[in-house]
Design a protein around this motif. Structure first.
Motif, PDB file in Angstrom:
ATOM      1  N   GLY A   1     -11.649  -4.006 -15.052  1.00 25.54           N
ATOM      2  CA  GLY A   1     -10.890  -3.342 -16.105  1.00 25.54           C
ATOM      3  C   GLY A   1      -9.715  -2.533 -15.586  1.00 25.54           C
ATOM      4  N   ARG A   2      -9.659  -2.325 -14.267  1.00 25.88           N
ATOM      5  CA  ARG A   2      -8.551  -1.563 -13.671  1.00 25.88           C
ATOM      6  C   ARG A   2      -7.730  -2.414 -12.699  1.00 25.88           C
ATOM      7  NH1 ARG A   2      -9.580   2.565 -10.376  1.00 25.88           N
ATOM      8  NH2 ARG A   2     -11.600   1.756  -9.649  1.00 25.88           N
ATOM      9  N   PHE A   3      -8.388  -3.298 -11.961  1.00 27.45           N
ATOM     10  CA  PHE A   3      -7.721  -4.137 -10.967  1.00 27.45           C
ATOM     11  C   PHE A   3      -7.697  -5.587 -11.454  1.00 27.45           C
ATOM     12  CE2 PHE A   3      -8.834  -1.541  -6.882  1.00 27.45           C
ATOM     13  CZ  PHE A   3      -8.366  -0.388  -7.492  1.00 27.45           C
ATOM     14  N   THR A   4      -6.585  -6.285 -11.153  1.00 34.01           N
ATOM     15  CA  THR A   4      -6.460  -7.691 -11.528  1.00 34.01           C
ATOM     16  C   THR A   4      -5.920  -8.484 -10.348  1.00 34.01           C
ATOM     17  OG1 THR A   4      -5.990  -7.094 -13.828  1.00 34.01           O
ATOM     18  CG2 THR A   4      -5.457  -9.331 -13.141  1.00 34.01           C
ATOM     19  N   ILE A   5      -6.624  -9.556 -10.005  1.00 34.84           N
ATOM     20  CA  ILE A   5      -6.198 -10.435  -8.918  1.00 34.84           C
ATOM     21  C   ILE A   5      -5.468 -11.639  -9.506  1.00 34.84           C
ATOM     22  CG2 ILE A   5      -8.407 -11.669  -8.897  1.00 34.84           C
ATOM     23  CD1 ILE A   5      -8.101 -11.967  -5.864  1.00 34.84           C
TER      24      ILE A   5
ATOM     25  N   PHE B   1      -1.851 -11.463  -5.200  1.00 40.54           N
ATOM     26  CA  PHE B   1      -1.548 -10.095  -5.613  1.00 40.54           C
ATOM     27  C   PHE B   1      -2.813  -9.371  -6.069  1.00 40.54           C
ATOM     28  CE2 PHE B   1       2.934 -10.856  -5.477  1.00 40.54           C
ATOM     29  CZ  PHE B   1       3.104 -12.173  -5.884  1.00 40.54           C
ATOM     30  N   LEU B   2      -2.755  -8.054  -5.999  1.00 39.99           N
ATOM     31  CA  LEU B   2      -3.800  -7.218  -6.596  1.00 39.99           C
ATOM     32  C   LEU B   2      -3.094  -6.092  -7.343  1.00 39.99           C
ATOM     33  CD1 LEU B   2      -6.893  -6.792  -6.867  1.00 39.99           C
ATOM     34  CD2 LEU B   2      -6.671  -5.097  -5.019  1.00 39.99           C
ATOM     35  N   GLN B   3      -3.101  -6.177  -8.665  1.00 39.86           N
ATOM     36  CA  GLN B   3      -2.538  -5.114  -9.483  1.00 39.86           C
ATOM     37  C   GLN B   3      -3.612  -4.064  -9.694  1.00 39.86           C
ATOM     38  OE1 GLN B   3       0.661  -4.691 -10.750  1.00 39.86           O
ATOM     39  NE2 GLN B   3      -0.112  -2.669 -11.331  1.00 39.86           N
ATOM     40  N   MET B   4      -3.331  -2.843  -9.270  1.00 44.96           N
ATOM     41  CA  MET B   4      -4.307  -1.761  -9.344  1.00 44.96           C
ATOM     42  C   MET B   4      -3.779  -0.682 -10.272  1.00 44.96           C
ATOM     43  SD  MET B   4      -5.479  -1.534  -5.343  1.00 44.96           S
ATOM     44  CE  MET B   4      -3.925  -0.813  -4.814  1.00 44.96           C
ATOM     45  N   ASN B   5      -4.460  -0.484 -11.375  1.00 47.32           N
ATOM     46  CA  ASN B   5      -4.078   0.530 -12.355  1.00 47.32           C
ATOM     47  C   ASN B   5      -5.143   1.616 -12.439  1.00 47.32           C
ATOM     48  OD1 ASN B   5      -1.789  -1.022 -13.048  1.00 47.32           O
ATOM     49  ND2 ASN B   5      -2.958  -2.157 -14.589  1.00 47.32           N
ATOM     50  N   ASN B   6      -4.760   2.764 -12.981  1.00 41.50           N
ATOM     51  CA  ASN B   6      -5.690   3.882 -13.151  1.00 41.50           C
ATOM     52  C   ASN B   6      -6.466   4.154 -11.858  1.00 41.50           C
ATOM     53  OD1 ASN B   6      -7.086   5.955 -14.425  1.00 41.50           O
ATOM     54  ND2 ASN B   6      -8.607   4.574 -15.332  1.00 41.50           N
ATOM     55  N   LEU B   7      -5.735   4.288 -10.792  1.00 43.35           N
ATOM     56  CA  LEU B   7      -6.359   4.485  -9.487  1.00 43.35           C
ATOM     57  C   LEU B   7      -7.120   5.805  -9.421  1.00 43.35           C
ATOM     58  CD1 LEU B   7      -3.497   3.004  -7.356  1.00 43.35           C
ATOM     59  CD2 LEU B   7      -5.895   2.330  -7.148  1.00 43.35           C
ATOM     60  N   LYS B   8      -8.213   5.781  -8.674  1.00 44.20           N
ATOM     61  CA  LYS B   8      -9.064   6.960  -8.507  1.00 44.20           C
ATOM     62  C   LYS B   8      -9.161   7.301  -7.021  1.00 44.20           C
ATOM     63  CE  LYS B   8     -11.915   5.398 -12.395  1.00 44.20           C
ATOM     64  NZ  LYS B   8     -13.290   5.032 -12.841  1.00 44.20           N
TER      65      LYS B   8
ATOM     66  N   LEU C   1      -0.558   0.686  -8.190  1.00 43.40           N
ATOM     67  CA  LEU C   1       0.045   0.020  -7.041  1.00 43.40           C
ATOM     68  C   LEU C   1      -0.159  -1.474  -7.201  1.00 43.40           C
ATOM     69  CD1 LEU C   1      -1.079   2.158  -3.952  1.00 43.40           C
ATOM     70  CD2 LEU C   1       1.253   1.914  -4.803  1.00 43.40           C
ATOM     71  N   ARG C   2       0.728  -2.246  -6.593  1.00 49.76           N
ATOM     72  CA  ARG C   2       0.561  -3.697  -6.577  1.00 49.76           C
ATOM     73  C   ARG C   2       0.589  -4.166  -5.131  1.00 49.76           C
ATOM     74  NH1 ARG C   2       4.610  -8.593  -8.261  1.00 49.76           N
ATOM     75  NH2 ARG C   2       3.076 -10.021  -9.184  1.00 49.76           N
ATOM     76  N   LEU C   3      -0.525  -4.673  -4.669  1.00 50.40           N
ATOM     77  CA  LEU C   3      -0.618  -5.206  -3.320  1.00 50.40           C
ATOM     78  C   LEU C   3      -0.249  -6.680  -3.313  1.00 50.40           C
ATOM     79  CD1 LEU C   3      -3.984  -3.638  -2.098  1.00 50.40           C
ATOM     80  CD2 LEU C   3      -1.689  -2.631  -2.113  1.00 50.40           C
ATOM     81  N   SER C   4       0.356  -7.107  -2.208  1.00 51.24           N
ATOM     82  CA  SER C   4       0.694  -8.506  -2.013  1.00 51.24           C
ATOM     83  C   SER C   4       0.080  -8.998  -0.713  1.00 51.24           C
ATOM     84  CB  SER C   4       2.215  -8.695  -1.952  1.00 51.24           C
ATOM     85  OG  SER C   4       2.832  -8.304  -3.153  1.00 51.24           O
TER      86      SER C   4
ATOM     87  N   GLY D   1       0.821  -1.201   0.000  1.00 50.23           N
ATOM     88  CA  GLY D   1       0.000   0.000   0.000  1.00 50.23           C
ATOM     89  C   GLY D   1       0.858   1.254   0.000  1.00 50.23           C
ATOM     90  N   GLY D   2       0.198   2.391  -0.189  1.00 50.57           N
ATOM     91  CA  GLY D   2       0.914   3.652  -0.196  1.00 50.57           C
ATOM     92  C   GLY D   2       0.050   4.775  -0.702  1.00 50.57           C
ATOM     93  N   SER D   3       0.682   5.904  -0.986  1.00 56.35           N
ATOM     94  CA  SER D   3      -0.018   7.083  -1.489  1.00 56.35           C
ATOM     95  C   SER D   3       0.388   7.336  -2.930  1.00 56.35           C
ATOM     96  CB  SER D   3       0.318   8.299  -0.624  1.00 56.35           C
ATOM     97  OG  SER D   3      -0.133   8.114   0.705  1.00 56.35           O
ATOM     98  N   VAL D   4      -0.607   7.498  -3.799  1.00 54.12           N
ATOM     99  CA  VAL D   4      -0.341   7.772  -5.211  1.00 54.12           C
ATOM    100  C   VAL D   4      -1.310   8.829  -5.706  1.00 54.12           C
ATOM    101  CG1 VAL D   4       0.561   5.463  -5.707  1.00 54.12           C
ATOM    102  CG2 VAL D   4      -1.871   5.930  -5.998  1.00 54.12           C
ATOM    103  N   GLN D   5      -0.977   9.414  -6.833  1.00 54.46           N
ATOM    104  CA  GLN D   5      -1.893  10.360  -7.470  1.00 54.46           C
ATOM    105  C   GLN D   5      -2.862   9.594  -8.363  1.00 54.46           C
ATOM    106  OE1 GLN D   5       0.584  13.353  -9.376  1.00 54.46           O
ATOM    107  NE2 GLN D   5       0.235  14.704  -7.614  1.00 54.46           N
TER     108      GLN D   5
END
Length: 127
Positions: free
Chosen positions: A66-70, A80-87, A18-21, A9-13
């Motif tokens: 369409g944005r997150f992939t497990i 894992f959880l790959q999270m793209n185009n975060l809002k 982010l990729r969670l494990s 986890g973390g802070s992003v714009q």
């Protein structure tokens, strides 16, 4: 005794990734159904995505499709959880969960279906 620990986890714009494990200890073989959940302040815990012991995706929330992939790597006992185009609406504490029984996509994102939980990792998305 099985234990789950999240990281990544973390802070992003907004628009970032982010990729969670979720590392599982005390596990022998691919026997657990696993899932990611999240909970924002003042809101109920929400299912994000779920995966079978063999790696089949059981369900993904419409809000992240369409944005997150497990995915999972059973050789490393890690999900894992790959999270793209975060809002900004993705801001929450993210939890991984596991259960011996499962497989029903209609219930795969229901918190009460899981009896093992990690402590969570915070994701904050700024606009």
């Amino acid at each position: 005794q099985v234990q789950l620990v999240e990281s990544g986890g973390g802070s992003v714009q907004a628009g970032g990734s982010l990729r969670l494990s979720c590392a599982a200890s005390g596990v022998v073989g691919a026997v657990y159904y696993m899932a990611w959940f999240r909970q924002a302040p003042g809101k109920e815990r929400e299912g994000v995505a779920a995966v079978s012991p063999g790696g089949t995706i059981l369900n993904t929330a419409a809000s992240v499709k369409g944005r997150f992939t497990i995915t999972r790597d059973n050789g490393k006992n890690t999900m894992f959880l790959q999270m793209n185009n975060l809002k900004p609406d993705d801001t929450a504490m993210y939890y991984c969960a596991a259960a011996i029984r499962g497989g029903y996509s209609s219930r795969a994102l229901t918190p009460s279906e899981y009896n093992l939980w990690g402590p969570g990792t915070q994701v904050t998305v700024s606009s």
